[in-house]
Scaffold this active site. Structure first.
Site, PDB file in Angstrom:
ATOM      1  N   TRP A 102       0.819  -1.207   0.000  1.00  0.00           N
ATOM      2  CA  TRP A 102       0.000   0.000   0.000  1.00  0.00           C
ATOM      3  C   TRP A 102       0.856   1.262   0.000  1.00  0.00           C
ATOM      4  CZ3 TRP A 102      -4.415  -1.128  -1.757  1.00  0.00           C
ATOM      5  CH2 TRP A 102      -4.995  -2.373  -1.484  1.00  0.00           C
ATOM      6  N   ASP A 171      -1.230   6.453   6.474  1.00  0.00           N
ATOM      7  CA  ASP A 171      -2.336   5.577   6.114  1.00  0.00           C
ATOM      8  C   ASP A 171      -2.506   4.601   7.277  1.00  0.00           C
ATOM      9  OD1 ASP A 171      -4.054   3.664   5.138  1.00  0.00           O
ATOM     10  OD2 ASP A 171      -2.898   3.217   3.333  1.00  0.00           O
ATOM     11  N   LYS A 195     -12.083  -2.180   8.103  1.00  0.00           N
ATOM     12  CA  LYS A 195     -11.318  -3.178   8.841  1.00  0.00           C
ATOM     13  C   LYS A 195     -11.593  -3.087  10.343  1.00  0.00           C
ATOM     14  CE  LYS A 195      -7.749  -2.847   5.290  1.00  0.00           C
ATOM     15  NZ  LYS A 195      -8.012  -4.081   4.548  1.00  0.00           N
TER      16      LYS A 195
END
Length: 360
Positions: A102, A171, A195
Site C-alpha cells: 500500500w 495511512d 477493517k
C-alpha cells in the site's frame, strides 16, 4: 444460525451486537418510519448521526482542536493521489517510507503528480520488517513524510510512531483505533473504515487545519480537503449508512474501554496465535520479524505448499473464513481486527494445535 469465525482482511468482521442493532433499526430508525439509508442527508435525524460519529472519532482518538475530522469516499486509494494534489507543489519533494504494497501504491500515485523520494524501504527482504526510524532519510525540507502504520499483506506494524519535523502523513486503514495514537504528531491520518471501524464506503481523514491553508487554488473543488471541511463532510451526499454503522461501532469501542481497551483486547488475541507459531518447532513459520509483527494481521506459512493448501481446506470445513494469505507472501493470514472475538482466536489456536499434531 452459527456465525463464522471471520478472519477476512477487509471488509472484515463487525461486532455482532452492532449488526443486531442495525437489523432492529432497518425499517424504522428513531421513529422516522424509514431506514437511515432512506433519510435525506440534510435531515435533522441524519445530521445527529453524522455529528455524533464525528465527535466519537475526536473523543476516542483524542483529536486536538488543531485538527478536523472528515468523512470521505473512495477509500485509501483515492487518498493516494489526493494527498500530493493538495500538498506537493512544484519544486518540492515528498518522502515515502516503503513497508508494503500500500505504501508502494501511494508512492506510485504521488510520482504522477510531483517529485518524490524514498526515505527507507524493506522491499529487499519482501517487507518482513519495519526499518529502524533512526536510519531513515528524513529531512526538514521534505514537503511531507508518508508512512503506512500497518501492513495487511506482510503482517508488519510500526510499534513506535515517529515525531518528525516535516508534516507526517499516515495511512492507518488497517489499525485505526486498534490502539491509542498520538494524533498531534500527524498532519494527516487517513483510513478506510472497513477493517476496524465499520463497513466499506467510508474513509476517515483527520487533518491539521493549518495544513489545509497550503492547498493551491488550482485543485478541483471536490478533490480539495478544505471543501469537505468547510461543509462538515456534507458537500455532497455522504455514505450515510456507512457513517451510521461507524457511529454504532464507535459506541461499541467506547463501551469496551476505547482505544486502550482495544489495544489490550488485540494484544491478547495476537499473543494467542503468535505463541502457537513460536512454540510449533518451525511447523508454523511467521513472515514478519518478531519486533515488527502486526497485532492486526498474522501472516504465516507451513512447511510446504501442499500443507498450506490442506490447512486452508480443513480450516474452511471447520468454519474459519478468510485465512488465505496474499499471493505476495503466500500461506495463511489471520486478520484480528477489533471486532474479531477472543473466542474465534481461541478456536483458531486449538485448530492450529490439532493440525500440527495430526500433520507434523
Amino acid at each position: 444460525m452459527t456465525r463464522a469465525h471471520n478472519f477476512n482482511a477487509g471488509p472484515a468482521a463487525l461486532p455482532e451486537e452492532v449488526l443486531k442493532q442495525a437489523g432492529e433499526e432497518m425499517l424504522d430508525f428513531n421513529g422516522t418510519g424509514m431506514s437511515v439509508m432512506e433519510l435525506s442527508h440534510r435531515s435533522k435525524e441524519y445530521e445527529e448521526v453524522h455529528n455524533e460519529a464525528k465527535a466519537g472519532i475526536k473523543e476516542l482518538l483524542q483529536v486536538p482542536d488543531t485538527h478536523d475530522v472528515l468523512f470521505l469516499q473512495g477509500g485509501a486509494s483515492l487518498q493516494f493521489p489526493m494527498i500530493p494534489m493538495n500538498f506537493l507543489p512544484d519544486g518540492e519533494k515528498a518522502n515515502y517510507i516503503l513497508t508494503g504494497s500500500w505504501s508502494e501504491k501511494a508512492l506510485k500515485e504521488a510520482k504522477l503528480i510531483g517529485e518524490t523520494k524514498i526515505g527507507a524501504s524493506s522491499a529487499e527482504h519482501n517487507h518482513t520488517y519495519i526499518p529502524d526510524i533512526h536510519s531513515m532519510d528524513v529531512d526538514p525540507t521534505d514537503t511531507y513524510v508518508h508512512i503506512t502504520s500497518n501492513n495487511t499483506i506482510f503482517g508488519t506494524q510500526w510499534h513506535t510512531l515517529p515525531d518528525w519535523n516535516p508534516p507526517l502523513i499516515a495511512d492507518m486503514s488497517s489499525d485505526i483505533l486498534s490502539r491509542p495514537v498520538p494524533v498531534d504528531q500527524f498532519s494527516l491520518i487517513y483510513a478506510g473504515a472497513q477493517k476496524n471501524l465499520g463497513p466499506s464506503g467510508v474513509t476517515i481523514v483527520i487533518i491539521e487545519k493549518e495544513m489545509m491553508e497550503k492547498i493551491p487554488n488550482s485543485i478541483p473543488t471536490f478533490l480539495r480537503y478544505d471543501t469537505h471541511a468547510d461543509k462538515n463532510s456534507l458537500y455532497h451526499t455522504p455514505p450515510t449508512f456507512g457513517i451510521y454503522m461507524l457511529n454504532h461501532v464507535l459506541n461499541w469501542i467506547r463501551n469496551r474501554g476505547g482505544a486502550e481497551g482495544m489495544q489490550e483486547r488485540n494484544n491478547e488475541k495476537a499473543s494467542l496465535l503468535y505463541d502457537t507459531i513460536d512454540h510449533s518447532g518451525g511447523f508454523y513459520k511467521g513472515h514478519a520479524e518478531k519486533d515488527s509483527r502486526s497485532n492486526m494481521n498474522i501472516t504465516f506459512n507451513l512447511p510446504s505448499e501442499e500443507l498450506n493448501k490442506t490447512f486452508l481446506e480443513k480450516a474452511k470445513e471447520a468454519g474459519f473464513v478468510g485465512l488465505n494469505g496474499h499471493r505476495s507472501v503466500g500461506g495463511c493470514r489471520a486478520s484480528l481486527y477489533n471486532a474479531v472475538s477472543l473466542e474465534s482466536c481461541e478456536a483458531l489456536r486449538t485448530f492450529m494445535l490439532d493440525f500440527h499434531k495430526n500433520h507434523g
